[in-house]
Design a protein around this motif. Structure first.
Motif, short mmCIF file in Angstrom:
data_model
loop_
_atom_site.label_atom_id
_atom_site.label_comp_id
_atom_site.label_asym_id
_atom_site.label_seq_id
_atom_site.Cartn_x
_atom_site.Cartn_y
_atom_site.Cartn_z
N LEU A 109 11.65 3.24 -0.31
CA LEU A 109 10.66 3.27 -1.37
C LEU A 109 11.16 3.91 -2.81
O LEU A 109 11.55 3.16 -4.27
CB LEU A 109 9.68 4.19 -1.18
N ILE A 110 11.85 5.04 -2.37
CA ILE A 110 12.30 5.49 -3.93
C ILE A 110 13.41 4.14 -4.45
O ILE A 110 13.73 4.79 -5.32
CB ILE A 110 13.31 7.41 -3.72
N ASP A 111 14.78 4.42 -3.43
CA ASP A 111 15.80 2.85 -4.07
C ASP A 111 14.89 2.00 -4.43
O ASP A 111 15.26 1.33 -5.80
CB ASP A 111 16.72 2.89 -2.74
N TYR A 112 13.39 1.44 -3.97
CA TYR A 112 13.46 0.14 -4.58
C TYR A 112 12.22 0.40 -5.66
O TYR A 112 12.24 -1.00 -6.31
CB TYR A 112 11.81 -0.89 -3.50
N ALA A 113 11.62 1.38 -5.85
CA ALA A 113 10.94 2.02 -7.32
C ALA A 113 12.05 2.00 -8.66
O ALA A 113 11.41 1.53 -9.38
CB ALA A 113 10.93 3.47 -7.06
N MET A 114 13.54 2.17 -8.17
CA MET A 114 14.76 1.93 -9.34
C MET A 114 15.15 0.54 -9.67
O MET A 114 15.17 -0.19 -10.64
CB MET A 114 15.84 3.01 -8.96
N LYS A 115 15.41 -0.63 -8.07
CA LYS A 115 15.53 -1.23 -8.54
C LYS A 115 14.47 -1.93 -9.26
O LYS A 115 14.65 -2.89 -10.15
CB LYS A 115 15.56 -1.95 -6.75
N LEU A 116 13.24 -1.94 -8.51
CA LEU A 116 11.74 -3.16 -9.03
C LEU A 116 11.50 -2.73 -10.55
O LEU A 116 10.16 -2.87 -11.55
CB LEU A 116 11.22 -2.99 -8.01
N LYS A 117 11.73 -1.76 -10.60
CA LYS A 117 11.54 -0.82 -12.45
C LYS A 117 11.10 -2.06 -13.38
O LYS A 117 12.34 -3.13 -13.80
CB LYS A 117 12.68 -0.52 -13.15
N GLY A 118 9.55 -1.90 -14.10
CA GLY A 118 8.68 -3.05 -14.97
C GLY A 118 8.99 -4.21 -14.68
O GLY A 118 8.11 -4.98 -15.16
N MET A 119 9.50 -4.15 -13.05
CA MET A 119 9.00 -5.48 -11.93
C MET A 119 7.75 -5.80 -11.73
O MET A 119 6.28 -6.07 -11.18
CB MET A 119 10.09 -6.43 -11.49
N ILE A 120 7.69 -4.64 -10.15
CA ILE A 120 6.76 -4.17 -9.29
C ILE A 120 6.46 -2.43 -9.52
O ILE A 120 7.21 -2.33 -9.38
CB ILE A 120 6.73 -4.44 -7.94
N GLU A 121 5.41 -1.91 -9.82
CA GLU A 121 5.07 -0.87 -10.06
C GLU A 121 4.54 -0.53 -7.92
O GLU A 121 3.88 -1.23 -7.75
CB GLU A 121 3.84 -0.68 -10.60
N ILE A 122 4.74 0.51 -7.90
CA ILE A 122 4.79 1.06 -6.50
C ILE A 122 4.08 2.92 -6.25
O ILE A 122 4.25 3.08 -6.99
CB ILE A 122 6.01 1.69 -5.90
N GLU A 123 3.26 2.95 -5.56
CA GLU A 123 2.65 3.41 -5.40
C GLU A 123 2.04 3.75 -3.74
O GLU A 123 2.47 3.26 -2.70
CB GLU A 123 0.95 3.90 -6.45
N THR A 124 1.61 4.88 -3.40
CA THR A 124 1.56 5.80 -2.22
C THR A 124 -0.20 6.37 -2.38
O THR A 124 -0.45 6.66 -3.76
CB THR A 124 2.39 6.76 -1.84
N THR A 125 -1.01 6.35 -1.35
CA THR A 125 -1.93 7.16 -1.37
C THR A 125 -2.61 7.78 0.39
O THR A 125 -1.98 6.88 0.64
CB THR A 125 -3.43 6.44 -2.00
N LEU A 126 -3.76 8.47 -0.23
CA LEU A 126 -3.69 9.27 1.16
C LEU A 126 -2.61 10.71 2.27
O LEU A 126 -2.69 10.40 3.12
CB LEU A 126 -4.68 8.37 2.72
N GLY A 127 -1.08 10.12 1.02
CA GLY A 127 -0.31 11.05 1.60
C GLY A 127 0.54 11.72 0.38
O GLY A 127 1.38 11.77 -0.02
N PRO A 128 -0.89 13.06 -0.52
CA PRO A 128 0.53 13.38 -1.06
C PRO A 128 1.60 14.80 -0.97
O PRO A 128 2.42 14.72 -1.88
CB PRO A 128 -0.76 14.65 -1.46
N PHE A 129 2.45 14.23 -0.19
CA PHE A 129 3.89 15.00 0.57
C PHE A 129 3.74 14.09 -0.16
O PHE A 129 5.86 14.58 -0.30
CB PHE A 129 3.78 15.04 1.59
N ASP A 130 4.10 12.82 0.40
CA ASP A 130 5.21 11.88 -0.44
C ASP A 130 5.42 12.30 -1.58
O ASP A 130 6.79 12.18 -2.43
CB ASP A 130 4.64 10.16 -1.26
#
Length: 377
Positions: free
Chosen positions: A236-257
């Motif tokens: 997920l961290i890798d995809y967040a970098m690759k998809l910068k400006g195209m798809i925003e990634i978030e998670t919820t119900l897991g603040p340990f993320d």
């Protein structure tokens, strides 16, 4: 909510258009404890029968508040000047008066988002949502595999209907994001799911850790392993970098993320502290959000259904939200179990209180999904 893309790249898509720019050096102040984002669960009705539904929705259930009561509630929400109202359910589009309520909310100056299963979004409905200025439409899609999604959502053919709804919403010019509930059976699907998201042209993906509320109480057997979690988060961290400006990634119900990401990307102790404060500022149940259920009950969020703050049929919403229990504001003071000795409890607030309550029997207990100890973080 952990804004993964913002943490990793400092960039967002939908969230920036709604909240303005924010980052670890300038955390968002879009919502506050007494000026929260409101998830309005407008109905118990739903055309699907999702196995994990936190509100036990089904086609046979009732709407809840009448049209008149709903319009009155809109007035109360508008008086509070809340930053955003997420119209949810059940399936909110099952209400025959949905657009009457939404139109009145816009007239009162409220900013609106929609949380939906997407199956009822025809081109005409999508265009109406666009006309009313909906800032965002979040649509549930739990796999790239039709057979898994249909089984998870309890209705054969749901996948194809949802895909059509997504396409209609995007064609109408709406900001569309996907919502994916993580289980041991689909957490390994990230590569193919991202591929589908790119093909569809969505702007955001929110990954939901499995809630224990409603039907989720019986789904502890679907919890992922710490090793599955690690593999997922690294990707997920890798995809967040690759998809910068195209798809925003978030998670919820897991603040340990947020803790996992902070430890992974922080270059030094000072930067780590900034990331941890950013995670804490991201909010949680009762801190920067509340939920109003179809019958008017108000809860710290849509997944905490065991501590009622009040009911809008009996009290003013302004008075109700002034009574947020301290357990949701300063959670780290109350934690027991391994969460009580965690170095990061102030930022994480102990993860999800619903999982602690329903899966361990202790609202103050540890979140049974948190993998940080097993991963030596």
């Amino acid at each position: 909510m952990i804004p993964v893309s913002v943490m990793v790249t400092g960039s967002g898509t939908v969230s920036f258009s709604i909240k303005g720019e924010y980052n670890k050096d300038k955390p968002s102040r879009f919502s506050e404890v007494f000026r929260p984002i409101i998830t309005w669960n407008m109905t118990y009705k739903c055309n699907l029968r999702c196995i994990h539904c936190y509100i036990n929705a089904s086609p046979e259930r009732e709407n809840g508040l009448t049209t008149e009561e709903s319009l009155n509630l809109v007035d109360q929400i508008a008086e509070l000047k809340v930053p955003l109202v997420i119209m949810s359910g059940g399936e909110p589009l099952m209400r025959e008066d949905f657009f009457k309520i939404a139109e009145y909310a816009r007239e009162r100056g409220l900013k609106l988002a929609l949380s939906t299963n997407g199956t009822l979004i025809t081109q005409k409905i999508a265009e109406r949502l666009k006309e009313l200025g909906f800032l965002y439409v979040g649509i549930s899609l739990d796999s790239y595999r039709p057979e898994f999604h249909d089984k998870f959502r309890g209705v054969k053919g749901a996948f194809n209907l949802t895909i059509n709804g997504i396409k209609n919403a995007i064609k109408a010019g709406l900001n569309v994001g996907l919502r994916f509930t993580l289980t041991s059976e689909n957490i390994t699907e990230l590569d193919n799911y991202i591929k589908l998201a790119l093909e569809l042209g969505v702007k955001r993906i929110t990954f939901y850790h499995l809630s224990a509320s409603g039907r989720g109480r019986e789904l502890k057997n679907l919890a992922y392993t710490p090793e599955q979690y690690k593999q997922f988060m690294d990707k997920l961290i890798d995809y967040a970098m690759k998809l910068k400006g195209m798809i925003e990634i978030e998670t919820t119900l897991g603040p340990f993320d947020g803790i996992y990401i902070a430890k992974k990307i922080a270059k030094n102790k000072e930067e780590l502290e900034k990331y941890l404060k950013f995670v804490e500022s991201s909010g949680g149940c009762g801190r920067k959000m509340i939920s109003i259920y179809p019958n008017g009950d108000v809860y710290p969020c849509q997944f905490i259904d065991f501590i009622k703050l009040g009911n809008v049929r009996e009290s003013k919403l302004r008075d109700i939200i002034s009574n947020i229990p301290d357990i949701f504001v300063n959670t780290d003071k109350y934690l027991t179990g391994r969460c009580s000795s965690c170095l990061y409890k102030h930022a994480c607030k102990g993860g999800d209180r619903a999982r602690a309550y329903y899966w361990t029997g202790n609202i103050y207990g540890e979140d049974p999904l948190c993998p940080l100890k097993e991963l030596h973080i």
